[in-house]
Design a protein around this motif. Structure first.
Motif, PDB file in Angstrom:
ATOM      1  N   ARG A 133       1.118  -1.197   0.073  1.00 14.02           N
ATOM      2  CA  ARG A 133       0.083   0.026   0.146  1.00 14.02           C
ATOM      3  C   ARG A 133       0.964   1.224   0.079  1.00 14.02           C
ATOM      4  O   ARG A 133       0.482   2.405  -0.826  1.00 14.02           O
ATOM      5  CB  ARG A 133      -0.965  -0.036   1.206  1.00 14.02           C
ATOM      6  CG  ARG A 133      -2.042   1.003   1.191  1.00 14.02           C
ATOM      7  CD  ARG A 133      -2.733   1.322   2.460  1.00 14.02           C
ATOM      8  NE  ARG A 133      -3.453  -0.234   2.733  1.00 14.02           N
ATOM      9  CZ  ARG A 133      -4.408  -0.631   2.328  1.00 14.02           C
ATOM     10  NH1 ARG A 133      -5.248   0.193   1.575  1.00 14.02           N
ATOM     11  NH2 ARG A 133      -5.041  -1.826   2.549  1.00 14.02           N
ATOM     12  N   GLN A 134       1.950   1.345   0.898  1.00  7.61           N
ATOM     13  CA  GLN A 134       2.813   2.346   0.769  1.00  7.61           C
ATOM     14  C   GLN A 134       3.536   2.567  -0.560  1.00  7.61           C
ATOM     15  O   GLN A 134       3.787   3.702  -1.100  1.00  7.61           O
ATOM     16  CB  GLN A 134       4.044   2.363   2.099  1.00  7.61           C
ATOM     17  CG  GLN A 134       3.285   2.263   3.400  1.00  7.61           C
ATOM     18  CD  GLN A 134       4.496   1.926   4.251  1.00  7.61           C
ATOM     19  OE1 GLN A 134       5.636   2.521   4.099  1.00  7.61           O
ATOM     20  NE2 GLN A 134       4.094   1.157   5.192  1.00  7.61           N
ATOM     21  N   LEU A 137       2.176   1.634  -3.419  1.00  6.77           N
ATOM     22  CA  LEU A 137       1.389   2.368  -4.404  1.00  6.77           C
ATOM     23  C   LEU A 137       0.998   3.707  -4.185  1.00  6.77           C
ATOM     24  O   LEU A 137       1.040   4.427  -5.319  1.00  6.77           O
ATOM     25  CB  LEU A 137       0.138   1.399  -4.269  1.00  6.77           C
ATOM     26  CG  LEU A 137       0.038   0.017  -4.685  1.00  6.77           C
ATOM     27  CD1 LEU A 137      -0.944  -0.696  -4.036  1.00  6.77           C
ATOM     28  CD2 LEU A 137       0.207  -0.226  -6.365  1.00  6.77           C
ATOM     29  N   THR A 138       1.066   4.158  -3.103  1.00  8.38           N
ATOM     30  CA  THR A 138       0.607   5.659  -2.683  1.00  8.38           C
ATOM     31  C   THR A 138       1.868   6.403  -3.055  1.00  8.38           C
ATOM     32  O   THR A 138       1.508   7.596  -3.532  1.00  8.38           O
ATOM     33  CB  THR A 138       0.122   5.702  -1.233  1.00  8.38           C
ATOM     34  OG1 THR A 138      -0.898   4.817  -1.005  1.00  8.38           O
ATOM     35  CG2 THR A 138      -0.202   6.884  -1.028  1.00  8.38           C
ATOM     36  N   ALA A 139       2.878   6.017  -2.641  1.00  9.58           N
ATOM     37  CA  ALA A 139       4.100   6.764  -2.727  1.00  9.58           C
ATOM     38  C   ALA A 139       4.732   6.794  -4.247  1.00  9.58           C
ATOM     39  O   ALA A 139       5.159   8.011  -4.856  1.00  9.58           O
ATOM     40  CB  ALA A 139       5.084   6.678  -1.683  1.00  9.58           C
ATOM     41  N   GLN A 191       1.013   6.223  -7.388  1.00  7.14           N
ATOM     42  CA  GLN A 191      -0.041   7.275  -7.290  1.00  7.14           C
ATOM     43  C   GLN A 191       0.244   8.541  -8.336  1.00  7.14           C
ATOM     44  O   GLN A 191      -0.343   8.907  -9.278  1.00  7.14           O
ATOM     45  CB  GLN A 191      -0.649   7.752  -6.072  1.00  7.14           C
ATOM     46  CG  GLN A 191      -1.708   8.733  -6.297  1.00  7.14           C
ATOM     47  CD  GLN A 191      -2.617   8.633  -5.138  1.00  7.14           C
ATOM     48  OE1 GLN A 191      -3.176   7.636  -4.470  1.00  7.14           O
ATOM     49  NE2 GLN A 191      -2.488   9.667  -4.109  1.00  7.14           N
ATOM     50  N   HIS A 246      -4.664   9.773  -8.866  1.00  9.26           N
ATOM     51  CA  HIS A 246      -5.369   9.385  -7.775  1.00  9.26           C
ATOM     52  C   HIS A 246      -6.781   8.646  -8.054  1.00  9.26           C
ATOM     53  O   HIS A 246      -7.287   7.846  -7.287  1.00  9.26           O
ATOM     54  CB  HIS A 246      -5.901  10.497  -6.673  1.00  9.26           C
ATOM     55  CG  HIS A 246      -6.734  11.593  -7.413  1.00  9.26           C
ATOM     56  ND1 HIS A 246      -6.440  12.593  -8.227  1.00  9.26           N
ATOM     57  CD2 HIS A 246      -8.134  11.796  -7.306  1.00  9.26           C
ATOM     58  CE1 HIS A 246      -7.379  13.383  -8.469  1.00  9.26           C
ATOM     59  NE2 HIS A 246      -8.577  12.719  -8.047  1.00  9.26           N
ATOM     60  N   MET A 279      -5.984   5.153  -8.944  1.00 12.28           N
ATOM     61  CA  MET A 279      -5.580   4.452  -7.649  1.00 12.28           C
ATOM     62  C   MET A 279      -6.464   4.184  -6.812  1.00 12.28           C
ATOM     63  O   MET A 279      -6.649   3.105  -6.243  1.00 12.28           O
ATOM     64  CB  MET A 279      -4.444   5.263  -6.825  1.00 12.28           C
ATOM     65  CG  MET A 279      -3.845   4.467  -5.909  1.00 12.28           C
ATOM     66  SD  MET A 279      -3.024   2.838  -6.181  1.00 12.28           S
ATOM     67  CE  MET A 279      -1.826   3.784  -7.565  1.00 12.28           C
ATOM     68  N   PHE A 319      -7.760   0.641  -5.107  1.00  5.39           N
ATOM     69  CA  PHE A 319      -7.894   0.462  -3.988  1.00  5.39           C
ATOM     70  C   PHE A 319      -9.272  -0.166  -3.445  1.00  5.39           C
ATOM     71  O   PHE A 319      -9.785  -1.039  -2.831  1.00  5.39           O
ATOM     72  CB  PHE A 319      -7.566   1.505  -2.965  1.00  5.39           C
ATOM     73  CG  PHE A 319      -6.172   1.852  -2.669  1.00  5.39           C
ATOM     74  CD1 PHE A 319      -5.569   0.646  -2.486  1.00  5.39           C
ATOM     75  CD2 PHE A 319      -5.812   3.107  -2.923  1.00  5.39           C
ATOM     76  CE1 PHE A 319      -4.000   1.063  -2.133  1.00  5.39           C
ATOM     77  CE2 PHE A 319      -4.516   3.390  -2.607  1.00  5.39           C
ATOM     78  CZ  PHE A 319      -3.638   2.495  -2.388  1.00  5.39           C
TER      79      PHE A 319
END
Length: 456
Positions: free
Chosen positions: A27-28, A30-32, A35, A40, A43, A47
């Motif tokens: 998850r980290q 993917l977000t950092a 994305q 967003h 993404m 999610f």
């Protein structure tokens, strides 16, 4: 491409497949890291599918459910799906049953950080989106530092710790299973590259054919795609990357390609955009507001080779001048935009000639002053003009002494400010100038819409 209704409709059914539980570290990542590349919206779709798969397994729903959950139109959902597929986070399967359609969405885990940052396409894609400072911070966050010096590994291997004891014979497993392991690299295929054409221009004695391993060939294709380089361009990249032992490595290819791109194309990083995305519009705040801004933008976005071609009336520059530019960029690590200012300044005030010693003396001065951008280079050229003129005379330039009626130094148009020019610094008469050089100077002045002004 097919109309949207042929690709996806709200009434189409779907279910989600999760190969194995993803972790919080995924998850980290993917977000950092992902994305910034896909946005967003895409993404959020990932999610939502991830949460649905964890809660309900492979329960079938219609896209109405997903559209209501995300509060987005079907066109935006389809665009997000394409982004996820292209970046390697989603595989989509479709089944037609008469008039009805159903989709199976298989979520794929992100690449591990080490693979991500060593992939030339993904790393440059991220660099272009977040900028140098954030990119450096993300690398430091996700990549483990090397083992400190002084330590040596003393770990035991499996055979050193365990041994086999013969027991009953295990039956052979004849069932086949799909591997759901994490991807080892970004899926990349379909980009055409003419290897035979590239190899024709490379001597087998200079570049042994054994150097072109499958991994090296794949890296060449990825680099060619990223920088938009032809097989002929890649010949030069390979020659820059080959080491003394005739070996090619992926890291050397990446560095050589970056250097070649900076010298021959642009000083700005290449941008990666979706094929289906509408063209990006430049924000009004980013557009040049003055002629000075326009000139700075020209120097920053033009490669030294193209700039030499511009001041040479559109003709190909001499190889000795190209090599001089290459030395300044690659060996002295001067930004390409700063090299552009330096070369044009010397060319225009040295009667259309680039003298190595003279150029390198000014370059050394700029390096000592830590000049690292076009604006500072332009300002220093203006403020140190008298010093550079003296250096030229000391170095045996075309003008050794001032005599009545002698030809006056040609000075770049950008050297002058537009306002408050002193009367004593009027332009020399046209008959005192070299016609060919002056004609090019006039073209440059017209190109930037600049008039002579006072020197500050």
């Amino acid at each position: 491409m097919n109309p949207l209704y042929k690709e996806l409709q709200p009434s189409d059914a779907y279910c989600v497949r999760l190969p194995y539980p993803f972790s919080d570290f995924d998850r980290q990542i993917l977000t950092a890291l992902y994305q910034p590349l896909i946005g967003h919206g895409a993404m959020a779709v990932f999610f939502a599918l991830w949460g649905e798969a964890e809660r309900e397994g492979t329960v079938e729903s219609t896209h109405y459910h997903l559209l209501n959950l995300l509060d987005m139109p079907v066109g935006t959902l389809f665009d997000a799906r394409l982004s996820l597929e292209g970046i390697g986070l989603l595989k989509t399967y479709r089944k037609n049953e008469g008039e009805a359609r159903s989709f199976l969405y298989e979520l794929k885990p992100p690449l591990d950080p080490d693979t991500f940052f060593h992939d030339p396409i993904l790393s440059m894609f991220l660099f272009g989106r977040v900028g140098a400072q954030t990119y450096k911070r993300l690398r430091g966050r996700f990549l483990n530092p090397p083992v400190p010096e002084g330590y040596e590994e003393v770990s035991r291997s499996f055979p050193e710790v365990y041994k086999s004891i013969k027991a009953g014979t295990m039956e052979e497993d004849t069932d086949t299973y799909e591997s759901d392991q994490r991807a080892h690299k970004l899926a990349f295929s379909g980009h055409p590259f003419d290897f035979p054409l590239m190899m024709e221009g490379l001597s087998a004695q200079l570049v042994p054919r054994k150097a072109f391993t499958p991994a090296v060939k794949e890296m060449i294709v990825r680099i060619a795609f990223l920088y938009g380089l032809s097989p002929i361009d890649m010949q030069q990249v390979v020659l820059l990357a080959i080491d003394a032992d005739g070996n090619l490595t992926e890291d050397r290819l990446k560095r050589a390609a970056a250097d070649y791109y900076k010298l021959s194309r642009s000083n700005t990083a290449p941008k990666i955009t979706k094929i289906m995305a509408s063209p990006e519009k430049t924000a009004a705040s980013d557009e040049p507001k003055t002629k000075e801004d326009e000139l700075i933008l020209y120097f920053e976005t033009t490669s030294p080779v193209e700039m030499l071609k511009d001041i040479n009336g559109g003709r190909e520059p001499m190889q000795v001048d190209v090599k001089l530019a290459q030395k300044l960029v690659l060996e002295h690590n001067l930004p390409a935009g700063v090299v552009n200012v330096l070369l044009q300044y010397v060319w225009l005030r040295n009667d259309g000639k680039l003298t190595n010693n003279y150029v390198e003396r000014i370059a050394s001065h700029w390096m000592a002053k830590k000049v690292d951008n076009v604006k500072d280079a332009l300002e220093l050229a203006r403020t140190e003009h008298d010093k550079y003129m003296k250096w030229k005379q000391e170095g045996g330039g075309t003008q050794r002494s001032r005599k009545p009626g002698a030809k006056t130094e040609a000075v770049p148009d950008w050297f002058y400010r537009k306002e408050n020019k002193p009367e004593a610094e009027k332009e020399p008469k046209a008959e005192d100038k070299d016609p060919d050089v002056e004609a090019r100077r006039i073209r440059l002045m017209e190109k930037f819409g600049m008039t002579k002004g006072g020197v500050n």
